[in-house]
Design a protein around this motif. Sequence first.
Motif, PDB file in Angstrom:
ATOM      1  N   VAL A  81      25.194 -16.303  34.702  1.00 39.65           N
ATOM      2  CA  VAL A  81      23.738 -16.098  34.811  1.00 39.65           C
ATOM      3  C   VAL A  81      24.033 -15.565  33.592  1.00 39.65           C
ATOM      4  CG1 VAL A  81      22.106 -14.294  35.158  1.00 39.65           C
ATOM      5  CG2 VAL A  81      23.467 -15.280  37.166  1.00 39.65           C
ATOM      6  N   SER A  82      22.808 -15.417  32.379  1.00 38.57           N
ATOM      7  CA  SER A  82      23.110 -15.312  30.855  1.00 38.57           C
ATOM      8  C   SER A  82      22.121 -14.103  31.108  1.00 38.57           C
ATOM      9  CB  SER A  82      22.457 -16.818  29.968  1.00 38.57           C
ATOM     10  OG  SER A  82      21.522 -16.370  30.883  1.00 38.57           O
ATOM     11  N   LEU A  83      22.255 -13.322  30.467  1.00 37.54           N
ATOM     12  CA  LEU A  83      22.122 -12.120  30.254  1.00 37.54           C
ATOM     13  C   LEU A  83      21.567 -12.493  28.866  1.00 37.54           C
ATOM     14  CD1 LEU A  83      25.438 -10.287  31.454  1.00 37.54           C
ATOM     15  CD2 LEU A  83      23.048 -10.538  32.291  1.00 37.54           C
ATOM     16  N   GLY A  84      20.734 -10.817  29.076  1.00 35.58           N
ATOM     17  CA  GLY A  84      19.577 -11.018  27.447  1.00 35.58           C
ATOM     18  C   GLY A  84      20.555 -10.396  26.491  1.00 35.58           C
ATOM     19  N   SER A  85      20.492 -10.009  25.276  1.00 31.94           N
ATOM     20  CA  SER A  85      20.730  -9.782  24.078  1.00 31.94           C
ATOM     21  C   SER A  85      20.763  -8.642  24.026  1.00 31.94           C
ATOM     22  CB  SER A  85      19.879 -10.518  22.872  1.00 31.94           C
ATOM     23  OG  SER A  85      18.391  -9.692  22.924  1.00 31.94           O
ATOM     24  N   SER A  86      20.139  -7.733  24.955  1.00 30.10           N
ATOM     25  CA  SER A  86      20.872  -6.029  24.664  1.00 30.10           C
ATOM     26  C   SER A  86      22.065  -5.941  25.421  1.00 30.10           C
ATOM     27  CB  SER A  86      19.364  -5.236  24.764  1.00 30.10           C
ATOM     28  OG  SER A  86      18.941  -5.578  26.158  1.00 30.10           O
ATOM     29  N   SER A  87      22.768  -6.817  26.242  1.00 27.04           N
ATOM     30  CA  SER A  87      23.824  -6.517  26.959  1.00 27.04           C
ATOM     31  C   SER A  87      25.411  -6.699  25.583  1.00 27.04           C
ATOM     32  CB  SER A  87      24.078  -7.710  27.757  1.00 27.04           C
ATOM     33  OG  SER A  87      24.701  -7.161  28.498  1.00 27.04           O
ATOM     34  N   GLN A  88      26.241  -6.332  26.257  1.00 27.12           N
ATOM     35  CA  GLN A  88      27.977  -6.371  25.706  1.00 27.12           C
ATOM     36  C   GLN A  88      27.833  -7.462  25.431  1.00 27.12           C
ATOM     37  OE1 GLN A  88      29.507  -2.498  26.245  1.00 27.12           O
ATOM     38  NE2 GLN A  88      28.637  -1.479  25.011  1.00 27.12           N
ATOM     39  N   PRO A 128      20.857  -5.618  31.882  1.00 31.29           N
ATOM     40  CA  PRO A 128      22.009  -5.149  31.770  1.00 31.29           C
ATOM     41  C   PRO A 128      22.343  -4.257  32.240  1.00 31.29           C
ATOM     42  CG  PRO A 128      20.869  -6.256  30.027  1.00 31.29           C
ATOM     43  CD  PRO A 128      19.826  -5.887  30.693  1.00 31.29           C
ATOM     44  N   ARG A 129      21.821  -3.094  32.204  1.00 30.72           N
ATOM     45  CA  ARG A 129      22.100  -1.118  32.605  1.00 30.72           C
ATOM     46  C   ARG A 129      22.400  -1.321  33.809  1.00 30.72           C
ATOM     47  NH1 ARG A 129      16.479  -0.540  32.306  1.00 30.72           N
ATOM     48  NH2 ARG A 129      16.184   0.571  33.525  1.00 30.72           N
ATOM     49  N   ASP A 130      21.325  -1.964  34.768  1.00 30.76           N
ATOM     50  CA  ASP A 130      22.153  -1.755  35.828  1.00 30.76           C
ATOM     51  C   ASP A 130      23.512  -2.666  36.697  1.00 30.76           C
ATOM     52  OD1 ASP A 130      19.769  -1.746  36.817  1.00 30.76           O
ATOM     53  OD2 ASP A 130      18.996  -3.165  36.587  1.00 30.76           O
ATOM     54  N   LEU A 131      23.604  -3.699  35.492  1.00 30.49           N
ATOM     55  CA  LEU A 131      25.268  -4.202  35.525  1.00 30.49           C
ATOM     56  C   LEU A 131      26.143  -3.394  35.701  1.00 30.49           C
ATOM     57  CD1 LEU A 131      24.209  -8.273  34.926  1.00 30.49           C
ATOM     58  CD2 LEU A 131      24.340  -7.095  36.657  1.00 30.49           C
ATOM     59  N   GLU A 132      26.495  -2.904  34.466  1.00 29.26           N
ATOM     60  CA  GLU A 132      27.361  -1.733  33.607  1.00 29.26           C
ATOM     61  C   GLU A 132      27.591  -0.882  34.075  1.00 29.26           C
ATOM     62  OE1 GLU A 132      26.133  -2.291  29.844  1.00 29.26           O
ATOM     63  OE2 GLU A 132      26.610  -4.617  29.718  1.00 29.26           O
ATOM     64  N   ALA A 133      26.418  -0.454  35.432  1.00 28.30           N
ATOM     65  CA  ALA A 133      26.299   0.894  35.672  1.00 28.30           C
ATOM     66  C   ALA A 133      27.480   1.297  36.351  1.00 28.30           C
ATOM     67  CB  ALA A 133      25.359   1.675  36.153  1.00 28.30           C
ATOM     68  N   PRO A 134      28.324   2.235  36.981  1.00 26.62           N
ATOM     69  CA  PRO A 134      29.064   2.892  37.285  1.00 26.62           C
ATOM     70  C   PRO A 134      28.904   2.878  39.012  1.00 26.62           C
ATOM     71  CG  PRO A 134      29.054   4.597  36.287  1.00 26.62           C
ATOM     72  CD  PRO A 134      28.107   3.935  35.750  1.00 26.62           C
ATOM     73  N   LEU A 163      33.468 -12.462  45.094  1.00 21.82           N
ATOM     74  CA  LEU A 163      35.115 -13.236  44.879  1.00 21.82           C
ATOM     75  C   LEU A 163      34.717 -12.888  43.492  1.00 21.82           C
ATOM     76  CD1 LEU A 163      35.069 -15.792  47.490  1.00 21.82           C
ATOM     77  CD2 LEU A 163      35.728 -14.198  47.419  1.00 21.82           C
ATOM     78  N   GLU A 164      33.920 -13.066  42.776  1.00 24.05           N
ATOM     79  CA  GLU A 164      34.184 -12.705  41.160  1.00 24.05           C
ATOM     80  C   GLU A 164      33.345 -12.351  40.613  1.00 24.05           C
ATOM     81  OE1 GLU A 164      35.359 -15.627  37.740  1.00 24.05           O
ATOM     82  OE2 GLU A 164      34.618 -17.133  39.552  1.00 24.05           O
ATOM     83  N   PHE A 165      33.398 -11.536  40.158  1.00 21.63           N
ATOM     84  CA  PHE A 165      31.951 -10.044  39.541  1.00 21.63           C
ATOM     85  C   PHE A 165      32.067 -10.185  37.991  1.00 21.63           C
ATOM     86  CE2 PHE A 165      29.087  -7.443  38.288  1.00 21.63           C
ATOM     87  CZ  PHE A 165      27.972  -7.972  38.833  1.00 21.63           C
ATOM     88  N   VAL A 166      32.390 -11.332  37.172  1.00 25.46           N
ATOM     89  CA  VAL A 166      32.872 -11.175  35.517  1.00 25.46           C
ATOM     90  C   VAL A 166      31.248 -10.657  34.046  1.00 25.46           C
ATOM     91  CG1 VAL A 166      34.541 -12.140  33.836  1.00 25.46           C
ATOM     92  CG2 VAL A 166      35.714 -12.346  36.218  1.00 25.46           C
ATOM     93  N   LEU A 167      31.815  -9.766  33.645  1.00 23.42           N
ATOM     94  CA  LEU A 167      30.379 -10.381  32.399  1.00 23.42           C
ATOM     95  C   LEU A 167      31.258  -9.907  30.885  1.00 23.42           C
ATOM     96  CD1 LEU A 167      29.524  -6.151  33.373  1.00 23.42           C
ATOM     97  CD2 LEU A 167      27.870  -8.707  33.470  1.00 23.42           C
TER      98      LEU A 167
END
Length: 168
Positions: A81-88, A128-134, A163-167
């Motif tokens: 999945v491509s993330l927005g430009s505001s994501s790291q 992106p903040r939903d994916l990066e939150a603790p 099984l895999e969740f890689v940013l």
Amino acid sequence: MTDTTANDEELVEKKPSKLPLIIGVVLALAGGGGGFFAVQSGMLGGKGAAPESTEKASAEEVVPDEPLPDVAFVEVPPLVVSLGSSSQAQHLRFRASLEVPTEHASEVEGILPRVQDVLNSYLRALEPRDLEAPGALLKLRGQMLRRVKLVAGEGRVSDLLVLEFVLN
């Protein structure tokens, strides 16, 4: 001499009492103890049966004679999945497996394109903040499982294993 005795009397009179401090400490301890009792007994904050369920679960784990549930694992094709430009990160690589009862494995394999579509749509809609939150993975896993169960139908999917969740 009378001036020094007058000053001593003023100092003695200005010394604050410790009684309000003692009363405050006693009330704080009583309130904390009462709150602890209310939560542990189940009067506040949920069910009081949590310790019993923990004991029951550990007792079930100890018994090796129980057969494992009759389940199959259906692999969901990997998603990027491509993330927005505001994501790291630029992309999310996601791979999962569905735990299904053995009798429903072929049915779930038949609707894998629909499952993949619902997961892809959900992951693309995230910020992106939903994916990066603790603790985000636990929440996301629950949301994805709910959506997969809606697509597959009642009782066909037991769990979603990430099984895999890689940013990256």
